[in-house]
Design an enzyme around this catalytic site. Structure first.
Site, mmCIF file in Angstrom:
data_model
loop_
_atom_site.group_PDB
_atom_site.id
_atom_site.type_symbol
_atom_site.label_atom_id
_atom_site.label_comp_id
_atom_site.label_asym_id
_atom_site.label_seq_id
_atom_site.Cartn_x
_atom_site.Cartn_y
_atom_site.Cartn_z
ATOM 1 N N CYS A 183 0.823 -1.208 0.000
ATOM 2 C CA CYS A 183 0.000 0.000 0.000
ATOM 3 C C CYS A 183 0.859 1.261 0.000
ATOM 4 C CB CYS A 183 -0.878 0.040 1.245
ATOM 5 S SG CYS A 183 -1.687 -1.506 1.625
ATOM 6 N N CYS A 184 0.335 2.324 -0.615
ATOM 7 C CA CYS A 184 0.917 3.653 -0.524
ATOM 8 C C CYS A 184 2.358 3.669 -1.044
ATOM 9 C CB CYS A 184 0.816 4.127 0.926
ATOM 10 S SG CYS A 184 1.256 5.841 1.163
ATOM 11 N N ILE A 185 3.338 3.917 -0.187
ATOM 12 C CA ILE A 185 4.745 3.980 -0.589
ATOM 13 C C ILE A 185 5.397 2.595 -0.590
ATOM 14 C CG2 ILE A 185 5.661 4.337 1.739
ATOM 15 C CD1 ILE A 185 6.848 6.100 -1.518
ATOM 16 N N PRO A 187 5.079 -0.103 -2.308
ATOM 17 C CA PRO A 187 5.516 -0.753 -3.550
ATOM 18 C C PRO A 187 6.996 -0.563 -3.880
ATOM 19 C CG PRO A 187 3.370 0.222 -3.887
ATOM 20 C CD PRO A 187 3.826 0.660 -2.528
ATOM 21 N N CYS A 297 -1.621 0.306 -3.587
ATOM 22 C CA CYS A 297 -0.948 1.563 -3.334
ATOM 23 C C CYS A 297 -1.830 2.544 -2.644
ATOM 24 C CB CYS A 297 -0.457 2.171 -4.611
ATOM 25 S SG CYS A 297 1.279 1.930 -4.800
#
Length: 297
Positions: A183-185, A187, A297
């Protein structure tokens, strides 16, 4: 009370006579053997829920796990019947951020495992003990802890190093063909350790501040991964990568409800010829026989 009983007595007598059995009919008995239990919808025993590892990076968006994402994941995994075990590395945080000021608190030091235990209500395990053999999927909520504690991306960008246990877990789940959610950063973790993986952190241009971390996409491409441009409410499949499902949320300026709504969104059935994937963006309603790749993400 006596006056009330006197007032109601004639009405009770009338009601009793109204419902009295007709001559020749036996009264209905309210006692006797209990009715047989209703048959189940099908005779097969229920499938055990998928075993999902949730990997945290602290407690607090600026120096640890983004709590909205972690809680949304836990809610929807629970609704989907998943058996969740929570992990975090037993390491010091990069630093501590005073969330009321958005500035480092120079005098404080905190431990990632101890801070993550706040979200897990104390039921947490050292990431060193996580084995892909014991779980069906792994999910990494976002928050700057992924870039500060699970890796050095916040400081080193494309030249970052990933925590050895995080790298081991990602590679082991990927090799086993088991779904991974990022999720979010987060990746950037897969982008660094899984060559050629397809991920998303949203858009590649800031668009007037709508995507303040759009530059991350360039770093992802520099690490040899493929960046897929996606909106906040769009998930996507990246077939063959075995990296779970995704949608940009905190990477863009998005309301907290998107964390819960999209992470609880059931995907439509897979089309003929397509490999089925996780049927929930950040919660598992049913595990696929063969995982479909993408990134959360």
């Amino acid at each position: 009370m006596a006056a009330v009983r006197a007032l109601l007595a004639p009405r009770l007598v009338a009601a009793a006579s109204t419902f009295a059995p007709a001559p020749g009919l036996r009264p209905l008995l309210l006692t006797g053997p209990a009715p047989a239990p209703r048959a189940a919808f099908h005779g097969s025993a229920p499938r055990p829920g998928p075993r999902v590892a949730l990997v945290l990076s602290g407690c607090g968006v600026y120096d640890g796990t983004e709590l909205h994402e972690a809680s949304a994941a836990l809610v929807h995994l629970s609704r989907g019947g998943a058996e969740v075990q929570i992990f975090a590395p037993n390491i010091p945080q990069m630093h501590v951020i005073d969330h009321t000021k958005g500035q480092p608190s120079e005098s404080e030091t905190r431990n990632v495992l101890a801070e993550s235990a706040r979200i897990a209500r104390g039921k947490i395990t050292d990431l060193a003990q996580l084995s892909a053999a014991n779980h069906d999927a792994a999910i990494f909520p976002g928050g700057f802890g992924a870039a500060k504690n699970l890796s050095t991306f916040a400081v080193d960008g494309k030249d970052c190093k990933v925590n050895k246990d995080v790298e081991r877990v990602l590679k082991d789940f990927h090799k086993a063909g088991k779904p991974i959610g990022l999720c979010c950063i987060a990746p950037v973790l897969a982008a660094k350790v899984l060559p050629g993986v397809e991920v998303t952190v949203g858009h590649e241009q800031e668009e007037g501040g709508k995507w303040p971390y759009a530059g991350t996409a360039e770093a992802i491409k520099a690490m040899g991964a493929k960046h897929c441009v996606k909106g906040v409410t769009i998930s996507f499949p990246a077939a063959g990568t075995h990296v779970a499902r995704g949608l940009p949320s905190v990477a863009g300026q998005s309301p907290a409800r998107n964390c819960a709504e999209r992470r609880g969104h059931r995907e439509p059935p897979a089309k003929a010829g397509h490999t089925p994937g996780l049927h929930l963006d950040l919660g598992i309603l049913e595990m696929p026989t063969s995982p479909l790749g993408a990134c959360l993400c």
